[in-house]
Enzyme design. Structure first.
Site, PDB file in Angstrom:
ATOM      1  N   GLY A 103       2.486   2.378  10.638  1.00  0.00           N
ATOM      2  CA  GLY A 103       3.433   3.464  10.436  1.00  0.00           C
ATOM      3  C   GLY A 103       4.152   3.900  11.699  1.00  0.00           C
ATOM      4  N   ASN A 127       0.869  -1.178   0.000  1.00  0.00           N
ATOM      5  CA  ASN A 127       0.000   0.000   0.000  1.00  0.00           C
ATOM      6  C   ASN A 127       0.905   1.227   0.000  1.00  0.00           C
ATOM      7  OD1 ASN A 127      -1.811   2.033   0.473  1.00  0.00           O
ATOM      8  ND2 ASN A 127      -2.287   1.428   2.582  1.00  0.00           N
ATOM      9  N   LYS A 132       0.065   4.276  -0.409  1.00  0.00           N
ATOM     10  CA  LYS A 132      -0.581   5.490   0.117  1.00  0.00           C
ATOM     11  C   LYS A 132      -0.307   6.666  -0.836  1.00  0.00           C
ATOM     12  CE  LYS A 132      -0.113   3.377   4.600  1.00  0.00           C
ATOM     13  NZ  LYS A 132      -0.049   3.508   6.051  1.00  0.00           N
ATOM     14  N   HIS A 179      -9.476   1.221   4.754  1.00  0.00           N
ATOM     15  CA  HIS A 179      -8.195   1.414   5.461  1.00  0.00           C
ATOM     16  C   HIS A 179      -8.413   2.375   6.634  1.00  0.00           C
ATOM     17  CE1 HIS A 179      -4.125   2.740   6.341  1.00  0.00           C
ATOM     18  NE2 HIS A 179      -3.735   1.603   5.809  1.00  0.00           N
ATOM     19  N   GLU A 234      -6.832   4.836   7.627  1.00  0.00           N
ATOM     20  CA  GLU A 234      -6.676   6.258   7.275  1.00  0.00           C
ATOM     21  C   GLU A 234      -7.934   6.786   6.594  1.00  0.00           C
ATOM     22  OE1 GLU A 234      -2.914   5.783   5.236  1.00  0.00           O
ATOM     23  OE2 GLU A 234      -2.030   5.193   7.149  1.00  0.00           O
ATOM     24  N   GLU A 256      -5.465  -4.733  10.656  1.00  0.00           N
ATOM     25  CA  GLU A 256      -4.390  -3.769  10.897  1.00  0.00           C
ATOM     26  C   GLU A 256      -4.672  -3.000  12.185  1.00  0.00           C
ATOM     27  OE1 GLU A 256      -2.330  -2.523   7.027  1.00  0.00           O
ATOM     28  OE2 GLU A 256      -4.194  -1.430   7.069  1.00  0.00           O
ATOM     29  N   SER A 287       3.468  -2.068  10.354  1.00  0.00           N
ATOM     30  CA  SER A 287       4.918  -2.156  10.556  1.00  0.00           C
ATOM     31  C   SER A 287       5.499  -3.540  10.229  1.00  0.00           C
ATOM     32  CB  SER A 287       5.294  -1.720  11.972  1.00  0.00           C
ATOM     33  OG  SER A 287       4.888  -0.376  12.196  1.00  0.00           O
TER      34      SER A 287
HETATM   35  P1  PGA Z   1       2.909   0.336   7.634  1.00  0.00           P
HETATM   36  O1  PGA Z   1       1.452   0.577   6.972  1.00  0.00           O
HETATM   37  O2  PGA Z   1       3.420  -0.959   7.061  1.00  0.00           O
HETATM   38  O3  PGA Z   1       3.722   1.520   7.201  1.00  0.00           O
HETATM   39  O4  PGA Z   1       2.710   0.252   9.097  1.00  0.00           O
HETATM   40  C1  PGA Z   1       0.551  -0.485   6.820  1.00  0.00           C
HETATM   41  C2  PGA Z   1      -0.731   0.019   6.238  1.00  0.00           C
HETATM   42  O5  PGA Z   1      -1.169   1.132   6.550  1.00  0.00           O
HETATM   43  O6  PGA Z   1      -1.387  -0.701   5.438  1.00  0.00           O
END
Ligand code: PGA
Length: 254
Positions: free
Chosen positions: A175, A10, A12, A99, A101, A169, A215
């Site tokens: 992140g 992803n 983003k 997601h 976000e 998640e 992560s």
């Molecule tokens: P990350 O993001 O691997 O940077 O933690 C995962 C995601 O948001 O799908």
């Protein structure tokens, strides 16, 4: 039942067409010997989808192409939105839906996510249906209630989930560099599978693939994806460089 691993990048709001091309030139050739062992998917920004689509079709069509969200509407006066028909025209075969976000920044609700899931399934685009709790919810003992209602409300009215992938998640692990321990992730995946079993029966629960996200990187992908109920990963930061994404995949399939 053995479930094929499914690992998705992803990106983003990163990588325009030029950076997408540079990444994929490196990645697609190297991924050739990995797609037998895992379904691999790239989710670029919409403006980079045409570039990604052309390269994937030329070099390695077994790599999947995902959008990061999609409209729940067909077409019309929805400024800024993208329809499933537009994605299909560019051979997009997956879409990330719900997601965290999108939920937290853009206010997507379970009902809206449900409409988007239905729209994707009707277009034969496989949704990567994201769920996850915040740290406050986990610490407040709300983990199962929150995930249970995200799953039930998200899948409301959907009778067949054979083309749905779930991505668990934990919001606090996205992140942040903080990963759920393999044990925490496994326990939560097992719980999610039990919710699916209640809703759809044992066969559907045994078949549904549940990705972990938050992560994931080369150093932890083997342990996380080695858990019995973890069937893949949805990867942000560690999927921005072809080398680190390849390392993460290689460690997971080894
Ligand atoms: P990350 O993001 O691997 O940077 O933690 C995962 C995601 O948001 O799908």
């Amino acid at each position: 039942m053995s479930r094929k691993l499914i690992i998705a990048a992803n990106w983003k709001m990163n990588k325009g067409p030029a950076e997408t091309e540079a990444f994929l030139e490196k990645f697609l050739a190297a991924a050739a010997d990995l797609t037998d062992q895992a379904d691999l998917i790239i989710a670029p920004n919409n403006l980079s989808i045409p570039t990604a689509s052309a390269l994937i079709n030329d070099v390695n069509p077994s790599v999947g192409l995902a959008a990061q969200t999609v409209s729940e509407n067909d077409n019309g006066a929805f400024t800024g939105e993208t329809s499933t028909d537009m994605l299909k025209e560019l051979f997009v075969n997956y879409v990330i839906i719900g997601h965290s976000e999108r939920r937290s920044i853009y206010g997507e609700t379970n009902a809206q996510i449900n409409a988007k899931l239905k729209k994707a399934l009707a277009a034969d685009i496989t949704p990567l249906f994201c769920i996850g709790e915040t740290l406050a919810e986990r610490e407040g003992g709300q983990l199962e209630t929150v995930l249970g209602s995200q799953i039930k409300e998200g899948l409301e009215g959907i009778s067949d989930i054979s083309n749905v992938v779930i991505a668990y998640e934990p919001v606090w692990a996205i992140g942040t560099g903080v990963t759920a321990t393999a044990e925490q992730a496994q326990d939560t995946h097992k719980f999610c599978r039990s919710v699916i079993e209640d809703l759809y029966g044992a066969d559907a629960a045994a078949a549904v693939r549940i990705q972990y996200g938050g992560s994931v990187k080369g150093a932890n992908s083997a342990e996380l994806l080695g858990q019995p109920d973890i069937d893949g990963a949805l990867v942000g930061g560690a999927a921005l460089e072809a080398d680190s994404f390849l390392e993460l995949i290689r460690n997971a399939v080894a």
